[in-house]
Design a protein around this motif. Sequence first.
Motif, mmCIF file in Angstrom:
data_model
loop_
_atom_site.group_PDB
_atom_site.id
_atom_site.type_symbol
_atom_site.label_atom_id
_atom_site.label_comp_id
_atom_site.label_asym_id
_atom_site.label_seq_id
_atom_site.Cartn_x
_atom_site.Cartn_y
_atom_site.Cartn_z
ATOM 1 N N LEU A 185 -5.819 5.531 10.800
ATOM 2 C CA LEU A 185 -5.290 6.568 9.905
ATOM 3 C C LEU A 185 -6.366 7.581 9.522
ATOM 4 O O LEU A 185 -6.126 8.784 9.503
ATOM 5 C CB LEU A 185 -4.715 5.933 8.637
ATOM 6 C CG LEU A 185 -3.312 5.368 8.733
ATOM 7 C CD1 LEU A 185 -2.975 4.555 7.481
ATOM 8 C CD2 LEU A 185 -2.297 6.486 8.930
ATOM 9 N N THR A 228 -0.146 8.248 5.181
ATOM 10 C CA THR A 228 0.106 9.009 6.403
ATOM 11 C C THR A 228 -1.064 9.926 6.728
ATOM 12 O O THR A 228 -1.848 10.292 5.859
ATOM 13 C CB THR A 228 1.369 9.867 6.266
ATOM 14 O OG1 THR A 228 1.131 10.887 5.274
ATOM 15 C CG2 THR A 228 2.586 9.032 5.889
ATOM 16 N N ALA A 274 4.456 5.948 0.332
ATOM 17 C CA ALA A 274 3.235 5.921 1.137
ATOM 18 C C ALA A 274 2.099 5.222 0.404
ATOM 19 O O ALA A 274 1.132 4.789 1.020
ATOM 20 C CB ALA A 274 2.820 7.340 1.515
ATOM 21 N N ASN A 333 0.842 2.313 4.476
ATOM 22 C CA ASN A 333 1.892 3.331 4.572
ATOM 23 C C ASN A 333 1.366 4.742 4.359
ATOM 24 O O ASN A 333 2.131 5.705 4.468
ATOM 25 C CB ASN A 333 3.008 3.059 3.553
ATOM 26 C CG ASN A 333 3.926 1.934 3.988
ATOM 27 O OD1 ASN A 333 3.815 1.413 5.092
ATOM 28 N ND2 ASN A 333 4.830 1.545 3.116
#
Length: 191
Positions: free
Chosen positions: A40, A98, A157, A96
């Motif tokens: 990420l 992003t 998220a 979660n």
Amino acid sequence: MQDSFTGVILAGGASRRMGTDKAKLTAQSGEPLLDIMKFLLIAAGAKKVAILGRPEEAGGIADKHAFAGPARAIIDYLARCPVGSRHLVVPIDMPNLTRNLLHALANQKSWAMYSDYNLPFLAIAGKAIPTNLKRIKDLLSFHHVSELALSPGQEQAFLNLNHPHEFTRWRHKSLPATSSINSLPEGSSHV
């Protein structure tokens, strides 16, 4: 053009509430949380990744003060960094998040976080930080951090996996990974 930044993963906790090492927990795809968080950060534009509390990992840095908590680990880490260098700090247990949320945070010009969430945040090395700050919230207050607003629905998220039932629920819903840390863009690295 985006300024260069280092991704920083907080991975030194004892995982007492989870009961097992969070960094090694895996998604349905088989990827450990540590690799998911690395990917990420690189996907968001990090040129390097530092892993606080994990000296055995590539890019890992030992805690200077064991069991002193994440705020102290961050303070010690930033004290060793060049003045003006930029560091996007994420926890090991927010899979979660992003690329877009992290990218927007990394593009800020000063210390920044999302409203109502102490993690992740962007830190800029340079200002001497008192070592008696015990919580991340205190560290952010000391730097008069700016807060970015979230759009409706983005709160999910920021799911934080602290307990086994939270992890089980997330793992059941997690999608197979489309990329892994082994397929990072050219030029990305660990610290």
